[in-house]
Design a protein around this motif. Structure first.
Motif, mmCIF file in Angstrom:
data_model
loop_
_atom_site.group_PDB
_atom_site.id
_atom_site.type_symbol
_atom_site.label_atom_id
_atom_site.label_comp_id
_atom_site.label_asym_id
_atom_site.label_seq_id
_atom_site.Cartn_x
_atom_site.Cartn_y
_atom_site.Cartn_z
ATOM 1 N N THR A 59 -22.312 96.580 18.805
ATOM 2 C CA THR A 59 -21.410 97.717 19.072
ATOM 3 C C THR A 59 -19.977 97.368 18.694
ATOM 4 O O THR A 59 -19.246 98.189 18.136
ATOM 5 C CB THR A 59 -21.492 98.139 20.557
ATOM 6 O OG1 THR A 59 -22.857 98.305 20.907
ATOM 7 C CG2 THR A 59 -20.762 99.442 20.802
ATOM 8 N N HIS B 103 -22.204 104.315 24.518
ATOM 9 C CA HIS B 103 -21.312 104.038 23.382
ATOM 10 C C HIS B 103 -19.966 104.736 23.579
ATOM 11 O O HIS B 103 -18.913 104.184 23.272
ATOM 12 C CB HIS B 103 -21.947 104.532 22.074
ATOM 13 C CG HIS B 103 -22.974 103.591 21.510
ATOM 14 N ND1 HIS B 103 -22.824 102.223 21.517
ATOM 15 C CD2 HIS B 103 -24.173 103.830 20.909
ATOM 16 C CE1 HIS B 103 -23.883 101.660 20.940
ATOM 17 N NE2 HIS B 103 -24.712 102.613 20.582
ATOM 18 N N ASP C 266 -27.223 104.186 15.088
ATOM 19 C CA ASP C 266 -27.730 103.123 15.962
ATOM 20 C C ASP C 266 -29.219 103.315 16.192
ATOM 21 O O ASP C 266 -29.702 104.443 16.279
ATOM 22 C CB ASP C 266 -26.974 103.143 17.297
ATOM 23 C CG ASP C 266 -27.177 101.840 18.070
ATOM 24 O OD1 ASP C 266 -27.689 100.866 17.474
ATOM 25 O OD2 ASP C 266 -26.820 101.790 19.253
#
Length: 696
Positions: A307, A337, A401
């Motif tokens: 991330t 996120h 992702d």
């Protein structure tokens, strides 16, 4: 110079093929006589010799011949027709659960039968259930098969006898020269690898000589198979290079950036990047600065810090005046996120937004307007990001992702939301499911691959134990002890049913049972049917240590970071693949305390499930787990069902043939350099219309 394939010979050229058969074959993408020859056997049976009944052993698949001594209908839980067959060396029973009066009339004492089937232990003696059989005349010598019998992948209404008939006819046309299959592998390559001609290889694969050992055919390396495997792997490599070439021919915004925001983020962190994070970030940074689209896959084990690498890439895009979009497969992960990136990027003055399908009315309208005007510099969301009304001001970077969770067309839809001036955004795709090298080289040859192969310091390996469900009470006590000592725990409920409602129900029931058994503990519940605000509140309470135990479905598989959680119980782990188990286990072991994962299985375990749990006990290495997952489940399962078109092989096996993959890569380079005219015919022969799977 290799010739292009001649005009395909229509299926109706073969005697006995009518419109109905043509329709059935079309389901398997077989449209010509040439296609029949590339529909290759899955396995083989040895019907080339008669076996005396007295020498049979359970598990044998054999051809036998004998005289019917006794016929009876046996009543029981399932009614069956029993036929005792003897040949002088011994006797066994043939058992039929589905039988007709005509069959009973045909199977009478004194009749002589030739049978084939698998021998199994029965209540009274060995038996064969539903054998293939035919009556033979006493005293008449019947010939056995001249070659090993192939078993083909099939579709409804197409029997193995039909396949053998079709391939016989196609091989006859090939042998007589009426069917032409040009050689696309240049002669120097065939000589170097000592490969037979295409016709010889196909003839051998469809009709192996009787002296060929079955073990060799089903798992060995021999010239005919090697010829076809290498050609198929080569065709896949060429098709992906073609895609890559197409993608590299497009223009993208050159996002050089001045480093101001990236330096600001790094300066504000309480820790330093690992060497692997720094290496991967610089690879991405170099790609983004080019005017050709970046296509990079970042693999990193659970907790390796992907991330943060994605955040640095997004900042480089923002520094260069472009927008970035990050797409996650679930709202829980997208929300995580959003929290992390807002916390990191907000203080730097970067405007971060969030968009999910739940955003409605004025809130949604406002968010979309801010995105279209360029006011929002980074947008995070789920599949809602690629809906038609979502417009960007200057989309320069797309980050996806857990990419294997998205269908190719979904990713493509986001990719096509570029600036509208003919330029396409750069793409960064990330996965915490390590992909074995062989699979990555085959399924993702159109992408550059970066690996974050280092975990941040302070992560402790998770100790994993498998226990039967009968020890549930013991496990509950262990949870109580851990929580009373100030630790936190997860209890993960899994169900094989796809129904989210059933999964939630199971989790609710488990939470109720555990609340009763552990009345002193603070217990929370998270599942897919909670509102995002409820889920977020529950996860936040767990993160802030306001809860001791969190009962959850597999929605917590990715994206939850609670360093104080040091114990995880996974119920029914035998129902999950290794990659998913490894992902779940990655939720613990995020602090410096020793962590444990208990796999609470239901006995008895199948051999495959036992092997999977054994791997989980042996190692915490995601790449080793990925290799074993590939061996146990195959590439389609490892990549996720939506990706399987990328690696749907006819004969190559990415586990068995892994040594040939690098050779196929080198051959692809050589072929494009020295025999470029052979590339397209090879792709058409082996990959056909499946190129769209890679158009991302």
């Amino acid at each position: 110079m290799p010739a292009a394939d001649p005009q395909p010979l229509p299926l109706t050229h073969l005697k006995g093929i009518g419109p109905k058969t043509v329709e059935k074959l079309a389901r398997l993408e077989i449209h010509s006589v040439q296609d029949i020859l590339f529909h290759l056997p899955l396995r083989y049976q040895d019907r080339t010799r008669l076996t005396p009944i007295g020498s049979l052993r359970p598990g044998d698949q054999s051809v036998i011949e004998g005289e019917v001594e006794l016929v009876q209908v046996k009543q029981g839980r399932r009614r069956s027709l029993l036929v005792r067959l003897a040949d002088g060396s011994g006797a066994l029973f043939l058992r039929f659960f589905h039988f007709s009066p005509a069959q009973q009339h045909n199977l009478v004492p004194g009749a002589r039968l030739r049978c084939f089937g698998e021998v199994r232990p029965g209540p009274a003696s060995l038996e064969i259930i539903h054998p293939e059989y035919r009556r033979v005349q006493p005293g008449q010598i019947e010939a056995v098969e001249e070659s090993l019998t192939p078993i083909y992948p099939t579709t409804e209404g197409m029997h193995q006898l039909s396949w053998r008939d079709l391939t016989d006819k196609a091989l006859t046309l090939l042998d007589s020269g009426q069917l032409c299959l040009p050689e696309h592998l240049p002669q120097p390559i065939r000589q170097r690898f000592d490969l037979p001609s295409l016709g010889e290889a196909l003839g051998f694969i469809h009709r192996p000589p009787p002296q060929t050992p079955l073990a060799l055919l089903e798992g060995g390396d021999f010239p005919a198979r090697r010829r076809l495997v290498l050609e198929e792997l080569l065709a896949h490599q060429l098709s992906l290079r073609q895609l890559r070439q197409h993608q590299r021919s497009q223009l993208a915004p050159a996002l050089a950036g001045d480093g101001r925001l990236c330096q600001g983020l790094l300066a504000g962190l309480a820790f330093s990047l690992t060497g692997a994070q720094r290496r991967v970030s610089s690879e991405i940074g170099r790609d983004l600065a080019q005017p050709v689209p970046m296509l990079r896959l970042v693999q990193g084990d659970v907790g390796s810090g992907k991330t943060l690498v994605a955040a640095l890439a997004a900042l480089q895009a923002v520094e260069a005046g472009a927008q970035a979009a990050l797409m996650a497969p679930t709202e829980l992960l997208a929300e995580q996120h959003q929290r992390n990136l807002s916390g990191w990027l907000g203080p730097l003055g970067v405007r971060v937004g969030y968009l999910s399908s739940r955003a409605k009315g004025a809130e949604r309208k406002e968010r979309l307007a801010a995105l279209a005007s360029g006011e929002l510099q980074l947008i995070i969301g789920t599949h809602a990001l690629f809906q038609q009304e979502v417009r960007f001001h200057a989309l320069g970077l797309v980050i996806v992702d857990e990419q294997h969770r998205f269908g190719v067309h979904q990713r493509l839809a986001l990719h096509e939301k570029g600036s509208g001036d003919g330029r396409v955004p750069h793409q960064l795709v990330m996965t915490a499911t390590p992909i074995p090298r062989t699979l990555a080289m085959t399924a993702y040859a159109d992408l550059d691959i970066s690996v974050i192969d280092e975990l941040p310091p302070g992560r402790t390996p998770v100790n994993t134990v498998a226990l039967p469900d009968s020890r549930r009470a013991e496990v509950i006590q262990r949870v109580e002890r851990a929580c009373m000592n100030g630790r936190q725990a997860y209890w993960v409920c899994t169900l094989i049913e796809e129904s989210e409602a059933l999964q939630c129900q199971a989790a609710e029931q488990t939470a109720a049972e555990l609340s009763e058994a552990l009345s002193d503990l603070r217990i929370g519940l998270v599942h897919g049917r909670l509102k995002p605000s409820e889920k977020e509140a529950m996860m936040l309470a767990f993160k802030n240590a306001e809860l001791d135990l969190l009962v959850a479905t597999t929605v917590i598989e990715v994206g939850v970071d609670v360093p104080n959680a040091s114990l995880m119980i996974i119920e029914n782990p035998e129902r999950l693949g290794l990659a998913q188990l490894h992902q779940l286990r990655g939720r613990v072991g995020r602090g410096s305390v020793e962590s444990h994962c208990l796999l609470l299985y239901k006995a008895p375990l199948s051999e495959n499930a036992r092997a999977r749990l054994e791997v989980m006990r042996e190692t915490n290495d995601g790449f080793h787990i990925a290799r074993r997952d590939l061996e146990l489940r195959g590439p389609g399962e490892v990549l996720g069902s939506r990706q399987t078109g990328a690696v749907r092989m006819r004969i190559a096996d990415l586990v068995q043939d892994d040594a040939l993959v690098p050779q196929a890569q080198q051959l692809a380079d050589e072929l494009l350099r020295e025999h470029p005219q052979a590339a397209q015919p090879l792709i058409a022969r082996w990959v056909g219309q499946r190129l769209d799977y890679g158009r991302v």
